[in-house]
Design an enzyme around this catalytic site. Structure first.
Site, mmCIF file in Angstrom:
data_model
loop_
_atom_site.group_PDB
_atom_site.id
_atom_site.type_symbol
_atom_site.label_atom_id
_atom_site.label_comp_id
_atom_site.label_asym_id
_atom_site.label_seq_id
_atom_site.Cartn_x
_atom_site.Cartn_y
_atom_site.Cartn_z
ATOM 1 N N TYR A 80 0.835 -1.272 0.129
ATOM 2 C CA TYR A 80 0.122 0.016 0.037
ATOM 3 C C TYR A 80 0.781 1.201 0.089
ATOM 4 O O TYR A 80 2.036 1.230 0.617
ATOM 5 C CB TYR A 80 -0.973 -0.097 1.215
ATOM 6 C CG TYR A 80 -0.114 0.189 2.532
ATOM 7 C CD1 TYR A 80 0.107 1.593 3.132
ATOM 8 C CD2 TYR A 80 0.211 -0.760 3.326
ATOM 9 C CE1 TYR A 80 0.700 1.980 4.051
ATOM 10 C CE2 TYR A 80 1.004 -0.551 4.596
ATOM 11 C CZ TYR A 80 1.181 0.688 4.964
ATOM 12 O OH TYR A 80 1.850 0.896 6.011
ATOM 13 N N PHE A 90 1.967 9.472 4.169
ATOM 14 C CA PHE A 90 2.223 9.514 5.348
ATOM 15 C C PHE A 90 2.960 8.036 5.746
ATOM 16 O O PHE A 90 3.559 7.778 6.623
ATOM 17 C CB PHE A 90 1.139 9.618 6.133
ATOM 18 C CG PHE A 90 -0.006 8.609 5.866
ATOM 19 C CD1 PHE A 90 -0.032 7.444 6.615
ATOM 20 C CD2 PHE A 90 -1.100 9.092 5.351
ATOM 21 C CE1 PHE A 90 -1.206 6.436 6.437
ATOM 22 C CE2 PHE A 90 -2.235 8.137 5.160
ATOM 23 C CZ PHE A 90 -2.032 7.030 5.496
ATOM 24 N N ASP A 91 2.856 7.098 4.784
ATOM 25 C CA ASP A 91 3.390 5.814 4.933
ATOM 26 C C ASP A 91 3.235 4.898 3.674
ATOM 27 O O ASP A 91 2.467 5.222 2.640
ATOM 28 C CB ASP A 91 2.416 5.063 5.895
ATOM 29 C CG ASP A 91 3.330 3.751 6.512
ATOM 30 O OD1 ASP A 91 4.463 3.801 6.325
ATOM 31 O OD2 ASP A 91 2.547 2.851 7.451
ATOM 32 N N ILE A 110 -7.802 -0.266 11.155
ATOM 33 C CA ILE A 110 -8.972 0.673 11.264
ATOM 34 C C ILE A 110 -10.069 0.327 10.549
ATOM 35 O O ILE A 110 -10.126 -0.572 9.458
ATOM 36 C CB ILE A 110 -8.409 2.335 10.715
ATOM 37 C CG1 ILE A 110 -7.979 2.029 9.362
ATOM 38 C CG2 ILE A 110 -7.214 2.622 11.430
ATOM 39 C CD1 ILE A 110 -7.520 3.327 8.440
ATOM 40 N N TYR A 136 -8.487 7.526 12.209
ATOM 41 C CA TYR A 136 -7.983 7.864 13.295
ATOM 42 C C TYR A 136 -8.612 9.018 14.128
ATOM 43 O O TYR A 136 -8.186 9.450 14.945
ATOM 44 C CB TYR A 136 -6.318 8.071 13.315
ATOM 45 C CG TYR A 136 -5.670 6.960 12.858
ATOM 46 C CD1 TYR A 136 -5.388 5.909 13.634
ATOM 47 C CD2 TYR A 136 -5.311 6.708 11.238
ATOM 48 C CE1 TYR A 136 -4.535 4.833 13.209
ATOM 49 C CE2 TYR A 136 -4.324 5.572 11.062
ATOM 50 C CZ TYR A 136 -4.250 4.747 11.767
ATOM 51 O OH TYR A 136 -3.390 3.620 11.645
ATOM 52 N N PHE A 153 -5.706 4.978 0.626
ATOM 53 C CA PHE A 153 -4.796 4.197 0.465
ATOM 54 C C PHE A 153 -4.785 3.507 -0.839
ATOM 55 O O PHE A 153 -5.999 3.134 -1.379
ATOM 56 C CB PHE A 153 -5.096 3.078 1.401
ATOM 57 C CG PHE A 153 -5.016 3.203 2.936
ATOM 58 C CD1 PHE A 153 -3.818 3.140 3.291
ATOM 59 C CD2 PHE A 153 -6.040 3.955 3.589
ATOM 60 C CE1 PHE A 153 -3.580 3.550 4.655
ATOM 61 C CE2 PHE A 153 -5.849 4.239 4.888
ATOM 62 C CZ PHE A 153 -4.594 3.925 5.670
#
Length: 479
Positions: A80, A90-91, A110, A136, A153
């Site tokens: 991902y 962010f990731d 999540i 979140y 994502f």
């Protein structure tokens, strides 16, 4: 501002100019904004969501065939890229060079991702857009995900299995006839290609130009393969899908096989045998009049094709000028071929299956792989009855008694080479005696004569003649 922000898109930039009667009016605020001030805002919209939003899925690519989709309780492996709605990353699993591995439906993700990952196929790419109250929320996560952030994502599903999965076997090609199927304890030679569910290759016997050889049902290979190799035929081709709990589990294999990877093997069974197997002989043609049958010491001329069980031709007598020649029982050919040639008559044809312990064994031979089962097609062209090892001439039944007067054709009490030769050839012609086949007859007779001519004067007299007994039968020479 309430009016000026309406109709904006994420990442849109606007300059909003607000007159005082739509701002802080004649009062101003906080000593910073004076009364009757016109306000100018330069705005960049980073995110937008509604309390009624749901997880949004946008499918980018879906494989043409999809045998299975993800469901709760499945274990999945996926790559991902994670960004905010503005596109700020962010990731990413790609940056870690490792998939993200997790169970679905157990609260490990999540809520929005749990929902967005359902119904995916291996190889499918999709965007999953998750509103903050399914991500979140007001707390955000660390320094990279701010409060109330919508998350995007980009997901590629690499693998999926369920802990209850068994090995799945699909037969791609089966031989028309199958005399026997593999059982535990058999030794199998097979070729394979090994891939992951997404088609990425990790190993292949074809690249090594060598079969994988192993006993089955005894734990020498991973459990899934050990199980799938039972009940197969020589020549059969299968595709088997092995879940990780029947493969390499959570440990994987170094850099070759990741943790919890589902493995796919395309397998072609080349041959198999059991250490207790005997030579299999099938007569495909027998002449109506079948004369003498081959036995030990006979000289045989025969044609043959020697192949692997998959039909690969190794050797053939057609590659040479004439038929092959051997003396049965002289250990000039492999033991399995000796078995196959025994008891044949001229013109007979046979098919013979020789397991490796009757052939070239684990080490193989030039052009013959180790532990290979061999398939022979045989035709006996000519059979010459032989004599026991150590003899050059034998009597077929009882010879003349007394012998010397029979040899002394002219009755002069002495036998020269010419007379000795005439006597021996007469016995062969009348079917009373036999010379060793495959060797020059004149040479044999000369050797026999010189052996009996003890004083080397060129003649044999009665006192020089020696008789050798063997196997209860008179043998009138010792060569």
């Amino acid at each position: 501002m309430d009016r000026g922000l309406q109709g904006m898109c994420v990442n849109e930039r606007r300059r909003i100019t607000i007159p005082p009667h739509l701002a802080y009016g004649s009062v101003g605020t906080g000593g910073v904004i004076p009364p009757d001030a016109i306000l100018v805002y330069d705005v960049l919209l980073l995110d937008v969501w509604s309390a009624e939003d749901q997880v949004e899925i946008r499918i980018v690519f879906k494989p043409p065939s999809c045998n299975r989709t993800t469901a709760p309780s499945d274990f999945i492996r996926y790559h991902y890229n994670g960004t905010l709605l503005s596109g700020e990353a962010f990731d990413s699993s790609h940056s870690k060079n490792a998939t993200y591995d997790t169970y679905l439906g157990q609260g490990d993700l999540i809520h929005g991702m749990e929902e967005g990952l359902l119904g995916m196929c291996v190889g499918e790419r999709r965007f999953i857009i998750v509103p903050p109250f399914l991500a979140y929320g007001v707390n955000g996560s660390g320094t990279l995900i701010p409060p109330q952030a919508t998350l995007v994502f980009e997901v590629l599903l690499v693998d999926v299995f369920n802990p209850k999965d068994d090995v799945m076997v699909v037969v791609r090609e089966a031989p028309e006839s199958c005399a026997r199927r593999t059982v535990a304890g058999d030794f199998v030679r097979y070729h394979y290609n090994g891939t992951f569910l997404d088609g990425t290759a990790f190993d292949s016997s074809y690249k090594r130009n060598s079969t994988y050889d192993t006993y089955i049902g005894l734990g020498y290979v991973i459990k899934g393969v050990d199980k799938a190799l039972l009940g197969l035929c020589t020549g059969e081709k299968i595709t088997l899908t092995v879940p990780p709990h029947l493969a390499y589990g959570g440990d994987g294999v170094g850099d070759l096989i990741p943790s919890s990877a589902v493995l796919v093997f395309d397998i072609h069974v080349i041959d198999f045998h059991n250490p207790e197997d005997a030579v299999q002989v099938s007569v495909t043609h027998k002449p109506p009049e079948c004369g003498d049958a081959s036995e030990a010491d006979d000289l045989m001329e025969y044609r043959y094709n020697c192949s692997l069980m998959d039909g690969t031709l190794l050797y053939s007598s057609d590659q040479f000028e004439g038929p092959s020649i051997t003396t049965l029982g002289a250990n000039k050919v492999i033991p399995g071929l000796e078995k196959g040639l025994s008891g044949m008559c001229e013109g007979e044809r046979r098919e013979v299956v020789v397991p490796p312990h009757w052939g070239h064994g684990e080490n193989g031979a030039e052009g013959v792989p180790g532990s290979a089962v061999l398939f022979f097609e045989l035709e006996l062209v000519k059979l010459q009855k032989g004599v026991p090892d150590g003899y050059m001439f034998v009597w077929l039944g009882d010879g003349p008694d007394p012998l010397f007067p029979a040899m002394d054709l002219n009755g002069d009490k002495k036998v020269p080479l010419e007379e000795f030769s005439s006597f021996i050839m007469l016995q062969v012609k009348e079917g009373k005696g036999r010379l060793r086949p495959g060797i020059d007859g004149d040479g044999i007779i000369k050797d026999m004569f010189h052996h009996q001519d003890l004083d080397k004067d060129g003649t044999i007299v009665e006192g020089e003649l020696q008789v050798t007994e063997a196997s209860g039968q008179s043998r009138r020479d010792e060569l």
